[in-house]
Design a protein around this motif. Structure first.
Motif, mmCIF file in Angstrom:
data_model
loop_
_atom_site.group_PDB
_atom_site.id
_atom_site.type_symbol
_atom_site.label_atom_id
_atom_site.label_comp_id
_atom_site.label_asym_id
_atom_site.label_seq_id
_atom_site.Cartn_x
_atom_site.Cartn_y
_atom_site.Cartn_z
ATOM 1 N N ALA A 1 28.207 39.479 34.300
ATOM 2 C CA ALA A 1 27.452 39.847 35.500
ATOM 3 C C ALA A 1 28.385 40.055 36.687
ATOM 4 N N VAL A 2 29.404 39.196 36.796
ATOM 5 C CA VAL A 2 30.368 39.327 37.886
ATOM 6 C C VAL A 2 31.148 40.633 37.741
ATOM 7 N N LEU A 3 31.567 40.936 36.533
ATOM 8 C CA LEU A 3 32.300 42.184 36.309
ATOM 9 C C LEU A 3 31.433 43.395 36.607
ATOM 10 N N LEU A 4 30.163 43.326 36.204
ATOM 11 C CA LEU A 4 29.237 44.422 36.497
ATOM 12 C C LEU A 4 29.085 44.607 37.995
ATOM 13 N N ALA A 5 28.927 43.516 38.718
ATOM 14 C CA ALA A 5 28.787 43.604 40.171
ATOM 15 C C ALA A 5 30.042 44.203 40.804
ATOM 16 N N ALA A 6 31.208 43.796 40.322
ATOM 17 C CA ALA A 6 32.458 44.334 40.855
ATOM 18 C C ALA A 6 32.563 45.836 40.600
ATOM 19 N N ILE A 7 32.154 46.254 39.412
ATOM 20 C CA ILE A 7 32.196 47.681 39.071
ATOM 21 C C ILE A 7 31.227 48.464 39.949
ATOM 22 N N VAL A 8 30.031 47.932 40.117
ATOM 23 C CA VAL A 8 29.023 48.611 40.939
ATOM 24 C C VAL A 8 29.511 48.728 42.369
ATOM 25 N N LEU A 9 30.030 47.626 42.925
ATOM 26 C CA LEU A 9 30.489 47.662 44.302
ATOM 27 C C LEU A 9 31.694 48.573 44.478
ATOM 28 N N SER A 10 32.590 48.608 43.513
ATOM 29 C CA SER A 10 33.745 49.486 43.631
ATOM 30 C C SER A 10 33.359 50.947 43.424
ATOM 31 N N GLY A 11 32.232 51.185 42.774
ATOM 32 C CA GLY A 11 31.769 52.545 42.537
ATOM 33 C C GLY A 11 31.127 53.178 43.747
ATOM 34 N N CYS A 12 31.018 52.430 44.810
ATOM 35 C CA CYS A 12 30.405 52.939 46.035
ATOM 36 C C CYS A 12 31.458 53.679 46.852
ATOM 37 N N TYR B 1 26.934 32.887 43.142
ATOM 38 C CA TYR B 1 28.081 32.011 43.392
ATOM 39 C C TYR B 1 29.309 32.840 43.775
ATOM 40 N N GLN B 2 29.561 33.900 43.034
ATOM 41 C CA GLN B 2 30.724 34.750 43.298
ATOM 42 C C GLN B 2 30.605 35.436 44.656
ATOM 43 N N ILE B 3 29.402 35.833 45.022
ATOM 44 C CA ILE B 3 29.192 36.456 46.340
ATOM 45 C C ILE B 3 29.552 35.468 47.436
ATOM 46 N N GLY B 4 29.070 34.232 47.309
ATOM 47 C CA GLY B 4 29.397 33.206 48.296
ATOM 48 C C GLY B 4 30.880 32.884 48.313
ATOM 49 N N LEU B 5 31.472 32.777 47.135
ATOM 50 C CA LEU B 5 32.890 32.459 47.014
ATOM 51 C C LEU B 5 33.757 33.544 47.658
ATOM 52 N N SER B 6 33.282 34.782 47.621
ATOM 53 C CA SER B 6 34.045 35.885 48.221
ATOM 54 C C SER B 6 33.994 35.859 49.749
ATOM 55 N N GLY B 7 33.141 34.998 50.302
ATOM 56 C CA GLY B 7 33.036 34.902 51.757
ATOM 57 C C GLY B 7 32.016 35.844 52.356
ATOM 58 N N GLN B 8 31.252 36.531 51.504
ATOM 59 C CA GLN B 8 30.226 37.447 52.021
ATOM 60 C C GLN B 8 29.036 36.644 52.522
ATOM 61 N N TYR B 9 28.678 36.870 53.775
ATOM 62 C CA TYR B 9 27.551 36.169 54.375
ATOM 63 C C TYR B 9 26.246 36.660 53.749
ATOM 64 N N TYR B 10 25.347 35.736 53.482
ATOM 65 C CA TYR B 10 24.040 36.064 52.902
ATOM 66 C C TYR B 10 23.042 36.280 54.024
ATOM 67 N N GLU B 11 22.438 37.463 54.074
ATOM 68 C CA GLU B 11 21.523 37.834 55.145
ATOM 69 C C GLU B 11 20.061 37.506 54.848
ATOM 70 N N GLY B 12 19.787 36.879 53.712
ATOM 71 C CA GLY B 12 18.416 36.467 53.403
ATOM 72 C C GLY B 12 17.564 37.523 52.741
ATOM 73 N N VAL B 13 18.170 38.574 52.200
ATOM 74 C CA VAL B 13 17.389 39.673 51.622
ATOM 75 C C VAL B 13 16.687 39.294 50.329
ATOM 76 N N TRP C 1 29.821 29.663 48.839
ATOM 77 C CA TRP C 1 30.169 29.745 50.257
ATOM 78 C C TRP C 1 30.907 28.469 50.687
ATOM 79 N N ASN C 2 30.381 27.313 50.292
ATOM 80 C CA ASN C 2 31.010 26.042 50.656
ATOM 81 C C ASN C 2 32.415 25.939 50.079
ATOM 82 N N GLU C 3 32.603 26.415 48.875
ATOM 83 C CA GLU C 3 33.930 26.349 48.256
ATOM 84 C C GLU C 3 34.904 27.352 48.879
#
Length: 113
Positions: free
Chosen positions: A6-17, A79-91, A109-111
């Motif tokens: 799932a993390v790899l898929l998310a990375a691919i999707v985000l890099s494909g933008c 978890y990976q989104i939080g770990l990357s430092g991306q703020y969660y906007e509540g969507v 995020w805490n880590e």
């Protein structure tokens, strides 16, 4: 292993933008603009923000946005989104896995701090 996939898929999707919003607007790809906003976890653009980009197709934008948010709100990647430092906007609030997503994001995020 499922989380890694799932993390790899998310990375691919985000890099494909690779196309910018202005490029997508010039191509009248309102679904693509909505999808990019949703997959990033951003709030949906207002009608006036879309109008600034051109003759927006709001229905296509909304469909793309909902698809992107559905993929973003996967608790297996929170978890990976939080770990990357991306703020969660509540969507993800109001979705089926909102609480689990928020808890996993918070743990990452805490880590990251």
């Amino acid at each position: 292993m499922k989380k890694l996939g799932a993390v790899l898929l998310a990375a691919i999707v985000l890099s494909g933008c690779s196309k910018g919003i202005s490029d997508l607007a010039a191509e009248n790809d309102w679904y693509g603009i909505g999808y990019q906003d949703g997959i990033k976890g951003s709030h949906a653009r207002s009608y006036s923000q879309l109008r600034e980009l051109g003759q927006a197709n709001h229905a296509e934008y909304d469909q793309g946005y909902m698809r992107g948010v559905a993929e973003y709100c996967d608790p297996d990647v929170a978890y990976q989104i939080g770990l990357s430092g991306q703020y969660y906007e509540g969507v993800c609030e109001g979705t089926e896995h909102a609480q689990k997503f928020r808890m996993e994001w918070q743990r990452g995020w805490n880590e990251s701090r």
